[in-house]
Design a protein around this motif. Structure first.
Motif, short mmCIF file in Angstrom:
data_model
loop_
_atom_site.label_atom_id
_atom_site.label_comp_id
_atom_site.label_asym_id
_atom_site.label_seq_id
_atom_site.Cartn_x
_atom_site.Cartn_y
_atom_site.Cartn_z
N LYS A 124 5.83 -0.32 -12.04
CA LYS A 124 5.07 -1.56 -12.12
C LYS A 124 5.54 -2.55 -11.05
O LYS A 124 4.75 -3.26 -10.44
N GLU A 125 6.86 -2.57 -10.83
CA GLU A 125 7.41 -3.48 -9.83
C GLU A 125 6.92 -3.13 -8.44
O GLU A 125 6.58 -3.99 -7.63
N LYS A 126 6.83 -1.82 -8.14
CA LYS A 126 6.36 -1.39 -6.84
C LYS A 126 4.89 -1.71 -6.65
O LYS A 126 4.47 -2.13 -5.58
N LYS A 127 4.08 -1.52 -7.70
CA LYS A 127 2.66 -1.86 -7.61
C LYS A 127 2.48 -3.35 -7.36
O LYS A 127 1.67 -3.77 -6.54
N LYS A 128 3.27 -4.17 -8.07
CA LYS A 128 3.18 -5.61 -7.89
C LYS A 128 3.59 -6.01 -6.49
O LYS A 128 2.99 -6.88 -5.86
N SER A 129 4.63 -5.34 -5.96
CA SER A 129 5.11 -5.63 -4.61
C SER A 129 4.04 -5.32 -3.57
O SER A 129 3.85 -6.07 -2.61
N SER A 130 3.31 -4.22 -3.75
CA SER A 130 2.25 -3.84 -2.81
C SER A 130 1.13 -4.86 -2.83
O SER A 130 0.58 -5.22 -1.79
N ARG A 131 0.78 -5.35 -4.03
CA ARG A 131 -0.30 -6.32 -4.12
C ARG A 131 0.08 -7.66 -3.51
O ARG A 131 -0.74 -8.35 -2.94
N SER A 132 1.35 -8.04 -3.67
CA SER A 132 1.79 -9.36 -3.21
C SER A 132 2.14 -9.37 -1.72
O SER A 132 2.26 -10.43 -1.13
N ARG A 133 2.30 -8.21 -1.11
CA ARG A 133 2.63 -8.15 0.31
C ARG A 133 1.46 -8.64 1.15
O ARG A 133 0.32 -8.22 0.95
N ALA A 134 1.73 -9.51 2.10
CA ALA A 134 0.67 -10.00 2.99
C ALA A 134 0.12 -8.86 3.82
O ALA A 134 0.85 -7.92 4.16
N VAL A 135 -1.15 -8.92 4.16
CA VAL A 135 -1.77 -7.80 4.88
C VAL A 135 -1.09 -7.53 6.22
O VAL A 135 -1.03 -6.39 6.67
N TRP A 136 -0.58 -8.58 6.86
CA TRP A 136 0.06 -8.38 8.17
C TRP A 136 1.51 -7.90 8.06
O TRP A 136 2.18 -7.69 9.06
N ASP A 137 2.00 -7.74 6.82
CA ASP A 137 3.36 -7.23 6.63
C ASP A 137 3.42 -5.71 6.54
O ASP A 137 4.50 -5.13 6.44
N TRP A 138 2.26 -5.05 6.57
CA TRP A 138 2.23 -3.59 6.53
C TRP A 138 2.47 -3.04 7.92
O TRP A 138 2.22 -3.72 8.92
N ASP A 139 2.96 -1.80 7.99
CA ASP A 139 3.08 -1.13 9.28
C ASP A 139 2.39 0.24 9.18
O ASP A 139 1.87 0.61 8.13
N TYR A 140 2.37 0.97 10.28
CA TYR A 140 1.63 2.22 10.31
C TYR A 140 2.24 3.26 9.37
O TYR A 140 1.53 4.04 8.74
N GLU A 141 3.57 3.27 9.28
CA GLU A 141 4.23 4.25 8.41
C GLU A 141 3.84 4.03 6.95
O GLU A 141 3.61 5.00 6.21
N SER A 142 3.78 2.78 6.51
CA SER A 142 3.40 2.52 5.12
C SER A 142 1.93 2.83 4.89
O SER A 142 1.53 3.27 3.81
N PHE A 143 1.10 2.65 5.92
CA PHE A 143 -0.31 3.03 5.85
C PHE A 143 -0.45 4.53 5.63
O PHE A 143 -1.21 5.00 4.79
#
Length: 269
Positions: free
Chosen positions: A80-99
């Motif tokens: 649940k914590e990981k799901k919440k973290s993904s939702r709260s992460r700003a769109v520009w905080d993602w990188d290609y590896e996480s994509f």
């Protein structure tokens, strides 16, 4: 990955760009770190990319859409914590590896057909209502439409798959510039997985353009050098006749390949 084809800014690899040229380019771009080399790293080496905030924002936008279908590792509170973290992460905080990681988790627990359907649903969710019908009106399957979409693919597909160029191809006996040669696919290079290439990119993208947009598209990945040829206007073959569907995975690169099978097939193929 196929979803990202619909909206995509340019982010080029930064391998082999002379220091002086890079510095000059940064000055012209206002000091940014985006690089514009056109040659990917050779096979066996990984191309280095410097994605700017716009490119990262698109990665985050698509990754967030795909998260809806992704399996989250772990259990209980951690999940649940990981799901919440993904939702709260700003769109520009993602990188290609996480994509790519989100793409990989979409595959888990799904058959090939279910993986492809998940990508189709993500694609549809990225479009405004009625977009496929409007596309069909704007781009009927003519030579002009095929060549126009090929030309658009090169700049708008760049951050997702790396450097590419328009090439001449033959469609129904007619030569036309409706082909796109991806020199070394960034998605395949980063995932190292044939199953992800086929089920999360090739087949869903072909089907979406051919069936939803009414513009035939065939994608021919070359697993020897990780290049890929896209041919607008060419109807793709049935899956059972497509050589890519029987392609062994990369045993030293793919974390999901099955060494016990004779052909080292990815377990999600």
């Amino acid at each position: 990955m196929a979803a990202a084809l619909l909206l995509a800014p340019v982010a080029a690899p930064c391998s082999r760009l002379p220091a002086a040229a890079a510095a000059a380019r940064r000055r012209r771009a206002g000091g940014g770190v985006r690089c514009a080399a056109t040659a990917p790293a050779p096979m066996g080496e990984k191309t280095e990319y410097r994605d700017g905030p716009v490119e990262r924002a698109f990665m985050g936008l698509f990754a967030r859409k795909m998260e809806k279908y992704a399996v989250v590792s772990g259990s209980g509170g951690k999940e649940k914590e990981k799901k919440k973290s993904s939702r709260s992460r700003a769109v520009w905080d993602w990188d290609y590896e996480s994509f790519v990681d989100v793409s990989r988790r979409v595959m888990v627990g799904r058959t090939r057909a279910q993986q492809q359907e998940a990508v189709r649903e993500v694609l549809l969710s990225m479009l405004p209502p009625g977009a496929p019908e409007q596309f069909k009106k704007l781009f009927p399957p003519t030579r002009w439409a095929c060549e126009f979409n090929a030309a658009l693919t090169v700049p708008f597909f760049h951050w997702l798959v790396g450097p590419s160029e328009v090439v001449e191809v033959e469609v129904n006996g007619v030569k036309q510039k409706s082909g796109v040669l991806i020199k070394k696919c960034r998605y395949l290079e980063n995932s190292g997985c044939v199953g992800m290439c086929v089920n999360m990119c090739k087949i869903p993208t072909q089907n979406f353009f051919t069936n939803e947009f009414g513009l035939p598209l065939t994608m021919n990945p070359n697993f020897e050098d990780m290049s890929c040829e896209m041919i607008y206007g060419q109807v793709p073959p049935p899956l059972e006749e497509d050589p890519a569907s029987k392609q062994p995975c990369y045993p030293k690169l793919c974390s999901m390949s099955t060494p016990s099978t004779p052909k080292l097939l990815c377990q999600y193929m």
